[in-house]
Design a protein around this motif. Structure first.
Motif, PDB file in Angstrom:
ATOM      1  N   TRP A  11       0.771  -1.176  -0.290  1.00 44.25           N
ATOM      2  CA  TRP A  11      -0.227   0.498  -0.436  1.00 44.25           C
ATOM      3  C   TRP A  11       1.175   1.047  -0.422  1.00 44.25           C
ATOM      4  O   TRP A  11       0.812   2.139   0.712  1.00 44.25           O
ATOM      5  CB  TRP A  11      -0.925   0.036   1.017  1.00 44.25           C
ATOM      6  CG  TRP A  11      -2.072  -0.828   0.512  1.00 44.25           C
ATOM      7  CD1 TRP A  11      -3.364  -0.291   0.197  1.00 44.25           C
ATOM      8  CD2 TRP A  11      -2.603  -1.917   0.930  1.00 44.25           C
ATOM      9  NE1 TRP A  11      -4.603  -1.467   0.170  1.00 44.25           N
ATOM     10  CE2 TRP A  11      -3.831  -3.054   1.235  1.00 44.25           C
ATOM     11  CE3 TRP A  11      -1.499  -3.046   2.325  1.00 44.25           C
ATOM     12  CZ2 TRP A  11      -4.255  -3.611   1.655  1.00 44.25           C
ATOM     13  CZ3 TRP A  11      -1.963  -4.154   2.829  1.00 44.25           C
ATOM     14  CH2 TRP A  11      -3.879  -4.645   1.835  1.00 44.25           C
ATOM     15  N   ASP A  13       4.588   3.304   0.774  1.00 37.95           N
ATOM     16  CA  ASP A  13       5.622   3.889   1.805  1.00 37.95           C
ATOM     17  C   ASP A  13       6.648   2.145   2.029  1.00 37.95           C
ATOM     18  O   ASP A  13       7.086   1.771   2.833  1.00 37.95           O
ATOM     19  CB  ASP A  13       4.998   4.207   2.763  1.00 37.95           C
ATOM     20  CG  ASP A  13       4.170   5.034   2.747  1.00 37.95           C
ATOM     21  OD1 ASP A  13       4.517   6.059   2.466  1.00 37.95           O
ATOM     22  OD2 ASP A  13       2.913   5.260   3.769  1.00 37.95           O
ATOM     23  N   ASN A  38       1.110  13.620  -3.659  1.00 36.76           N
ATOM     24  CA  ASN A  38       0.430  13.277  -2.877  1.00 36.76           C
ATOM     25  C   ASN A  38       2.299  12.020  -2.545  1.00 36.76           C
ATOM     26  O   ASN A  38       2.347  10.765  -0.983  1.00 36.76           O
ATOM     27  CB  ASN A  38      -0.167  11.944  -3.071  1.00 36.76           C
ATOM     28  CG  ASN A  38      -0.076  11.281  -4.586  1.00 36.76           C
ATOM     29  OD1 ASN A  38       0.732  11.490  -5.137  1.00 36.76           O
ATOM     30  ND2 ASN A  38      -1.009  10.372  -4.848  1.00 36.76           N
ATOM     31  N   ALA A  39       3.043  11.065  -3.026  1.00 37.07           N
ATOM     32  CA  ALA A  39       3.868  10.859  -2.910  1.00 37.07           C
ATOM     33  C   ALA A  39       5.115  11.891  -2.085  1.00 37.07           C
ATOM     34  O   ALA A  39       4.859  12.668  -1.979  1.00 37.07           O
ATOM     35  CB  ALA A  39       4.692  10.051  -3.803  1.00 37.07           C
ATOM     36  N   ILE A 128     -12.009   8.211   2.246  1.00 40.40           N
ATOM     37  CA  ILE A 128     -10.289   7.069   1.913  1.00 40.40           C
ATOM     38  C   ILE A 128      -9.493   7.889   2.779  1.00 40.40           C
ATOM     39  O   ILE A 128      -8.714   6.981   2.987  1.00 40.40           O
ATOM     40  CB  ILE A 128     -10.165   7.723   0.085  1.00 40.40           C
ATOM     41  CG1 ILE A 128     -11.621   8.534  -0.707  1.00 40.40           C
ATOM     42  CG2 ILE A 128      -9.381   7.721  -0.103  1.00 40.40           C
ATOM     43  CD1 ILE A 128     -12.548   6.858  -0.659  1.00 40.40           C
ATOM     44  N   GLY A 129      -9.530   8.836   3.073  1.00 47.72           N
ATOM     45  CA  GLY A 129      -8.442   9.003   3.932  1.00 47.72           C
ATOM     46  C   GLY A 129      -7.052   9.952   2.999  1.00 47.72           C
ATOM     47  O   GLY A 129      -5.876   9.409   2.748  1.00 47.72           O
ATOM     48  N   THR A 130      -7.495  10.790   1.817  1.00 48.96           N
ATOM     49  CA  THR A 130      -6.241  10.914   0.707  1.00 48.96           C
ATOM     50  C   THR A 130      -5.731  11.883   1.745  1.00 48.96           C
ATOM     51  O   THR A 130      -5.519  12.386   2.802  1.00 48.96           O
ATOM     52  CB  THR A 130      -7.556  11.711  -0.039  1.00 48.96           C
ATOM     53  OG1 THR A 130      -7.422  12.840   0.456  1.00 48.96           O
ATOM     54  CG2 THR A 130      -8.344  11.699  -0.416  1.00 48.96           C
ATOM     55  N   THR A 131      -4.805  12.195   0.556  1.00 51.40           N
ATOM     56  CA  THR A 131      -3.403  13.078   1.303  1.00 51.40           C
ATOM     57  C   THR A 131      -3.924  14.833   1.224  1.00 51.40           C
ATOM     58  O   THR A 131      -3.413  15.762   1.290  1.00 51.40           O
ATOM     59  CB  THR A 131      -2.149  13.071   1.011  1.00 51.40           C
ATOM     60  OG1 THR A 131      -2.345  12.777  -1.392  1.00 51.40           O
ATOM     61  CG2 THR A 131      -2.241  11.428   0.883  1.00 51.40           C
ATOM     62  N   GLN A 226       3.413   5.550  -4.741  1.00 49.52           N
ATOM     63  CA  GLN A 226       2.441   4.255  -3.862  1.00 49.52           C
ATOM     64  C   GLN A 226       2.572   3.170  -4.865  1.00 49.52           C
ATOM     65  O   GLN A 226       3.802   2.637  -3.914  1.00 49.52           O
ATOM     66  CB  GLN A 226       1.180   5.046  -4.669  1.00 49.52           C
ATOM     67  CG  GLN A 226      -0.059   6.080  -3.921  1.00 49.52           C
ATOM     68  CD  GLN A 226       0.517   6.899  -4.897  1.00 49.52           C
ATOM     69  OE1 GLN A 226       0.920   6.870  -6.246  1.00 49.52           O
ATOM     70  NE2 GLN A 226       1.221   8.555  -4.964  1.00 49.52           N
ATOM     71  N   VAL A 240      -8.175   3.938  -2.562  1.00 53.16           N
ATOM     72  CA  VAL A 240      -7.279   3.579  -3.607  1.00 53.16           C
ATOM     73  C   VAL A 240      -6.802   5.241  -4.031  1.00 53.16           C
ATOM     74  O   VAL A 240      -8.078   5.796  -3.640  1.00 53.16           O
ATOM     75  CB  VAL A 240      -6.995   2.539  -4.717  1.00 53.16           C
ATOM     76  CG1 VAL A 240      -7.584   1.376  -4.556  1.00 53.16           C
ATOM     77  CG2 VAL A 240      -8.757   2.753  -5.389  1.00 53.16           C
ATOM     78  N   THR A 241      -5.308   5.111  -4.200  1.00 50.99           N
ATOM     79  CA  THR A 241      -5.155   7.010  -5.502  1.00 50.99           C
ATOM     80  C   THR A 241      -6.056   6.429  -6.550  1.00 50.99           C
ATOM     81  O   THR A 241      -6.761   5.363  -6.663  1.00 50.99           O
ATOM     82  CB  THR A 241      -3.765   6.980  -4.794  1.00 50.99           C
ATOM     83  OG1 THR A 241      -3.552   8.258  -5.748  1.00 50.99           O
ATOM     84  CG2 THR A 241      -2.801   5.955  -6.016  1.00 50.99           C
ATOM     85  N   VAL A 275      -1.583   3.973   5.212  1.00 53.28           N
ATOM     86  CA  VAL A 275      -1.552   5.264   5.750  1.00 53.28           C
ATOM     87  C   VAL A 275      -3.338   5.117   5.070  1.00 53.28           C
ATOM     88  O   VAL A 275      -3.305   5.043   4.189  1.00 53.28           O
ATOM     89  CB  VAL A 275      -1.059   5.998   5.166  1.00 53.28           C
ATOM     90  CG1 VAL A 275      -0.155   6.189   6.121  1.00 53.28           C
ATOM     91  CG2 VAL A 275      -0.277   6.217   3.896  1.00 53.28           C
ATOM     92  N   ARG A 305       1.054  11.371   9.821  1.00 46.74           N
ATOM     93  CA  ARG A 305       0.463  10.006  10.234  1.00 46.74           C
ATOM     94  C   ARG A 305       0.772   8.576  10.167  1.00 46.74           C
ATOM     95  O   ARG A 305       1.861   8.046   9.302  1.00 46.74           O
ATOM     96  CB  ARG A 305      -1.152  10.139   8.563  1.00 46.74           C
ATOM     97  CG  ARG A 305      -1.692  10.855   8.201  1.00 46.74           C
ATOM     98  CD  ARG A 305      -2.996  11.004   7.771  1.00 46.74           C
ATOM     99  NE  ARG A 305      -2.680  10.286   6.198  1.00 46.74           N
ATOM    100  CZ  ARG A 305      -3.460  10.052   5.692  1.00 46.74           C
ATOM    101  NH1 ARG A 305      -4.442  10.062   5.553  1.00 46.74           N
ATOM    102  NH2 ARG A 305      -2.920   9.626   4.043  1.00 46.74           N
TER     103      ARG A 305
HETATM  104  P1  IMP Z   1      -5.068  10.045  -2.085  1.00 43.22           P
HETATM  105  O1  IMP Z   1      -3.575  10.037  -3.567  1.00 43.22           O
HETATM  106  O2  IMP Z   1      -4.313  12.180  -2.491  1.00 43.22           O
HETATM  107  O3  IMP Z   1      -5.986  10.546  -3.521  1.00 43.22           O
HETATM  108  O4  IMP Z   1      -5.611   9.359  -1.293  1.00 43.22           O
HETATM  109  C1  IMP Z   1      -6.117   8.316  -0.995  1.00 43.22           C
HETATM  110  C2  IMP Z   1      -5.551   6.706  -0.629  1.00 43.22           C
HETATM  111  O5  IMP Z   1      -4.401   6.572  -0.820  1.00 43.22           O
HETATM  112  C3  IMP Z   1      -4.899   6.860   0.746  1.00 43.22           C
HETATM  113  O6  IMP Z   1      -5.628   6.043   0.861  1.00 43.22           O
HETATM  114  C4  IMP Z   1      -4.115   8.197   0.485  1.00 43.22           C
HETATM  115  O7  IMP Z   1      -3.329   7.421   2.135  1.00 43.22           O
HETATM  116  C5  IMP Z   1      -2.834   6.968  -0.470  1.00 43.22           C
HETATM  117  N1  IMP Z   1      -2.053   7.562  -0.721  1.00 43.22           N
HETATM  118  C6  IMP Z   1      -1.561   8.548  -1.492  1.00 43.22           C
HETATM  119  N2  IMP Z   1      -0.040   8.292  -2.002  1.00 43.22           N
HETATM  120  C7  IMP Z   1       0.863   7.435  -1.453  1.00 43.22           C
HETATM  121  C8  IMP Z   1       1.859   6.976  -0.829  1.00 43.22           C
HETATM  122  O8  IMP Z   1       2.721   7.651  -1.273  1.00 43.22           O
HETATM  123  N3  IMP Z   1       1.971   6.490  -0.137  1.00 43.22           N
HETATM  124  C9  IMP Z   1       1.633   5.978   0.301  1.00 43.22           C
HETATM  125  N4  IMP Z   1      -0.748   5.980   0.648  1.00 43.22           N
HETATM  126  C10 IMP Z   1      -0.615   7.071  -0.451  1.00 43.22           C
END
Ligand code: IMP
Length: 431
Positions: A11, A13, A38-39, A128-131, A226, A240-241, A275, A305
């Protein structure tokens, strides 16, 4: 000549940053192909700490060319901030060091607002817990064919036209759906014309440049962000992303032909973390989970987080091997498992009396999965000074061997600590 893709098998990291840094030494080009800021990964070089969200860390080497492919979504403010920070440390990012695809989509201010508003409007279990970086709304517009590409801001008339349509639509959403304040066309126009001026020398055709590099016999490293279980098609949807994180997207996300890929390295953390929200079958809620979180320093690089922790899950690893065509594993953070008592590896799941050997597609089923574990002996010794497989304690060697057997994939790299030299490079994919 070798072209290598690095991807995360879990997932995210998994410790990709360190392995990318390690293999960058053998590459001439380092290319991002999906995701956005987000990375994030942190590198310490000569005592100086660098945090990268968009620019490949290969920028730290003065003889490598870095690229941001069309599959990436770019927040220009973050990108220019990263460039300014590098500049301040005496590493100016010049156009001969970085190309940005004209076809990469831009994260606009309204994407970030909509990301936050959409998350806030969801019930707790559905978040979703997005970033919060605007990733989902930006990819959403790309697929809806209303997105703004990096190349578009170089054509003011085109940019104005696209921006006007977007501002009108997004203001409707912001004010009517989310009862939020509207955004102003003029403010965004001014801000982005400023970015256009600064970014213009970097915007180009990544596909053409990569093809020329390939023909010239250069080594290309494709750097995934990711992880496989966060893939929009193959991950634990909707948790998911919004991009394809798997190896196939190294080709579509840059415009590079699949027949020219020589190796795919899957980064596999020796245990599992996640996360954000969403199912995680081998998650631990006990003191072992806490111990892994503490010893592994498991905090998100982008949001800070706390990461959820659990045992290694080889259902997830086998899914990743199949989905990415992984030719070698890089097993990271093996040192964190030292002195954790006896260990467990999830090898299949059960739900509603049925056995699963791959992640099911139905999210309700995924939420009900219980892992079936295999017990495996742990080891007490600190292994961070080990530099060859023979020096590893027998139990650690057996653990690696069991992972290789369960995934039917050889280990190419073992990582036993965060530093560059705390690594065993067993098979170099560039050789
Ligand atoms: P988003 O990519 O910000 O839309 O987040 C969607 C999901 O992907 C959330 O659960 C985030 O925590 C996860 N996520 C996004 N980027 C990463 C990353 O680089 N590492 C780990 N989880 C990520």
């Amino acid at each position: 000549m070798a072209n290598v893709i690095i991807i995360g098998t879990q997932w995210g990291d998994e410790g990709k940053g360190k392995i990318v840094d390690l293999l960058t030494r053998y590459a001439d080009y380092v290319v991002r192909f999906q995701g956005g800021n987000n990375a994030g990964h942190t590198l310490v070089v000569d005592g100086k700490k660098y945090i990268f969200h968009l620019i490949p860390s290969g920028i730290l080497y003065d003889n490598k060319k870095c690229m941001i492919g069309n599959g990436v979504v770019i927040d220009p403010e973050i990108l220019l901030g990263e460039m300014a920070e590098l500049d301040a440390t005496g590493l100016p990012v010049t156009p001969n060091r970085l190309t940005i695809s004209e076809n990469a989509h831009l994260i606009m201010p309204y994407h970030k607002l909509l990301d936050g508003a959409s998350e806030q409007s969801k019930e707790d279990g559905a978040k979703i817990g997005t970033t919060g970086r605007g990733i989902g709304p930006c990819y959403g517009d790309k697929i809806l064919r209303t997105g703004i590409k990096a190349g578009d801001i170089l054509d003011e008339a085109l940019f104005r036209e696209k921006l006007r349509e977007n501002v009108e639509e997004k203001n409707f959403l912001l004010t009517e759906k989310y009862q939020a304040a509207p955004i102003k066309f003029d403010d965004i126009l001014r801000e982005f014309l400023g970015y256009a001026e600064q970014l213009a020398p970097f915007i180009g055709n990544v596909s053409v440049e990569l093809d020329e590099a390939r023909k010239a016999g250069k080594h290309i490293l494709f750097e995934g962000a990711q992880g496989t279980q966060l893939d929009i098609d193959h991950g634990t949807y909707p948790f998911v992303t919004s991009s394809n994180t798997i190896a196939g997207n190294a080709c579509t996300g840059t415009g590079f032909g699949p027949a020219h890929i020589d190796a795919v390295i899957g980064i596999l953390k020796a245990y599992t973390t996640r996360v954000g929200s969403g199912p995680f079958p081998s998650e631990l809620f006990d003191e072992t989970g806490d111990a892994l979180q503490k010893k592994g320093g498991e905090f998100g690089a982008t949001t800070g987080r706390k990461r959820r922790c659990g045992w290694l899950d080889t259902v997830v690893a086998r899914d990743a091997v199949r989905l990415n065509g992984i030719t070698g594993l890089a097993i990271t953070k093996l040192d964190v498992l030292s002195n954790q008592g006896n260990l467990k590896i999830a090898t299949s799941y059960e739900a509603d009396g049925k056995r699963y050997h791959a992640m099911p597609g139905n999210i309700r089923t995924v939420e009900r999965l219980t892992p079936c574990y295999e017990d495996i002996a742990g080891w007490q010794e600190d292994i961070s000074r080990v530099r060859s497989i023979e020096e590893l304690p027998v139990a650690a060697r057996d653990y690696v061997k069991r992972v290789e057997d369960l995934t039917e994939t050889p280990a190419s790299v073992l990582s036993v600590g965060p530093a560059r030299d705390e690594t065993l490079l067993l098979r170099n994919p560039f050789e």
